[in-house]
Design a protein around this motif. Sequence first.
Motif, PDB file in Angstrom:
ATOM      1  N   HIS A  19      14.909 -44.573  68.350  1.00 39.48           N
ATOM      2  CA  HIS A  19      13.126 -43.993  68.946  1.00 39.48           C
ATOM      3  C   HIS A  19      14.380 -43.500  70.227  1.00 39.48           C
ATOM      4  CE1 HIS A  19      10.262 -43.583  71.833  1.00 39.48           C
ATOM      5  NE2 HIS A  19       9.409 -43.924  70.306  1.00 39.48           N
ATOM      6  N   ALA A  76      14.031 -49.769  69.162  1.00 40.11           N
ATOM      7  CA  ALA A  76      13.557 -48.844  67.670  1.00 40.11           C
ATOM      8  C   ALA A  76      14.217 -48.222  67.290  1.00 40.11           C
ATOM      9  CB  ALA A  76      11.933 -48.599  68.407  1.00 40.11           C
ATOM     10  N   THR A 100      14.456 -45.957  63.384  1.00 37.17           N
ATOM     11  CA  THR A 100      13.927 -45.973  61.706  1.00 37.17           C
ATOM     12  C   THR A 100      14.607 -45.652  60.831  1.00 37.17           C
ATOM     13  OG1 THR A 100      11.613 -45.109  63.371  1.00 37.17           O
ATOM     14  CG2 THR A 100      12.350 -44.083  60.094  1.00 37.17           C
ATOM     15  N   PHE A 122      10.739 -48.774  59.887  1.00 37.34           N
ATOM     16  CA  PHE A 122      10.552 -49.450  61.344  1.00 37.34           C
ATOM     17  C   PHE A 122      10.677 -50.519  61.345  1.00 37.34           C
ATOM     18  CE2 PHE A 122       8.010 -45.272  59.374  1.00 37.34           C
ATOM     19  CZ  PHE A 122       8.033 -44.249  60.439  1.00 37.34           C
ATOM     20  N   LYS A 133      11.085 -52.728  65.100  1.00 36.18           N
ATOM     21  CA  LYS A 133      11.450 -52.557  66.576  1.00 36.18           C
ATOM     22  C   LYS A 133      12.332 -54.005  66.711  1.00 36.18           C
ATOM     23  CE  LYS A 133      10.820 -52.557  70.980  1.00 36.18           C
ATOM     24  NZ  LYS A 133      11.289 -53.573  71.429  1.00 36.18           N
ATOM     25  N   MET A 158       4.011 -39.692  65.469  1.00 36.70           N
ATOM     26  CA  MET A 158       4.076 -40.887  66.429  1.00 36.70           C
ATOM     27  C   MET A 158       2.999 -40.902  67.570  1.00 36.70           C
ATOM     28  SD  MET A 158       6.242 -41.983  63.873  1.00 36.70           S
ATOM     29  CE  MET A 158       6.082 -43.209  64.522  1.00 36.70           C
ATOM     30  N   TRP A 192       4.236 -49.760  67.189  1.00 37.33           N
ATOM     31  CA  TRP A 192       5.331 -50.088  67.036  1.00 37.33           C
ATOM     32  C   TRP A 192       5.409 -51.808  67.140  1.00 37.33           C
ATOM     33  CZ3 TRP A 192       9.842 -48.472  65.711  1.00 37.33           C
ATOM     34  CH2 TRP A 192      10.068 -47.073  65.123  1.00 37.33           C
TER      35      TRP A 192
END
Length: 262
Positions: A68, A74, A76, A86, A88, A131, A136
């Motif tokens: 991210h 973060a 994916t 996903f 974090k 998104m 998250w």
Amino acid sequence: MSVPPLLKNIRRLDGFEEETINILQISPKSKYCAIGSEQGNLKIFLVSDWSVVREYRAHESKRSLSWHPQITGALTVGSGNGDLVFIKLHEDKKDFIYLHHLKGFVHHVCFNEEGSQLAVSYEDKLAVLDMEGFDWGSEADIDQNGMGDEVEGENELDNDRVESDDDDVDEEGKGLNKNHLTIPAKSVIRGIHFVEDTIIVCFLAHGITIYSTKPPFQVVGKFVLRTDRESFIGASALSPSKNTLAVTNLVDGIDWFDVESR
């Protein structure tokens, strides 16, 4: 003319002797480096000292990943079985992990600059996930188990999945609304790149097409390829300035494109 400096081997990362590495990507601001293997393992290193801070294990190959651009830690990850994971990272080792399952092999994942959109190519489809409303997680969904000083946490990435293929709304309410783009039938995507309000999509045998990032995601242009031979694309890379696109052509080397003039 100045001589460019030679690359210097500064460190060897062990632990991959019996694995085939498919993906490697350093996070924005160069804090982490994530490496995924054909055997299904994902290792995350701290770049400052190259220590392993996370090791996730799964049974399916890791094929693509995207950090991210705005949220530290973060990312994916796309898998060969259609899992879109996903993650974090949290300093207390209690990471947020969420699995979204797609019906098809995940080829590529790519965030836009703001992290508000995620492009995903899987099977013979290309989707853009919104998104903006994705949560998250402020608290950990899965507890990590400590593994001593070297590895701070590990986890199996084969938990309950959310089946979502052609539905536009994610049943879990995580905000993973997705829109499918119109692409050539039976096409294979070799690269996805966001440039401002467009998406550059590189196909194995269908050239390079530019789509709008806004619904209905229409085609807004195409790159002009060489005509002196067949044009097959193996991989593509966009420069940090987003001005130059490099493409391996599977015939005689690398083709370079000016993004603005195409």
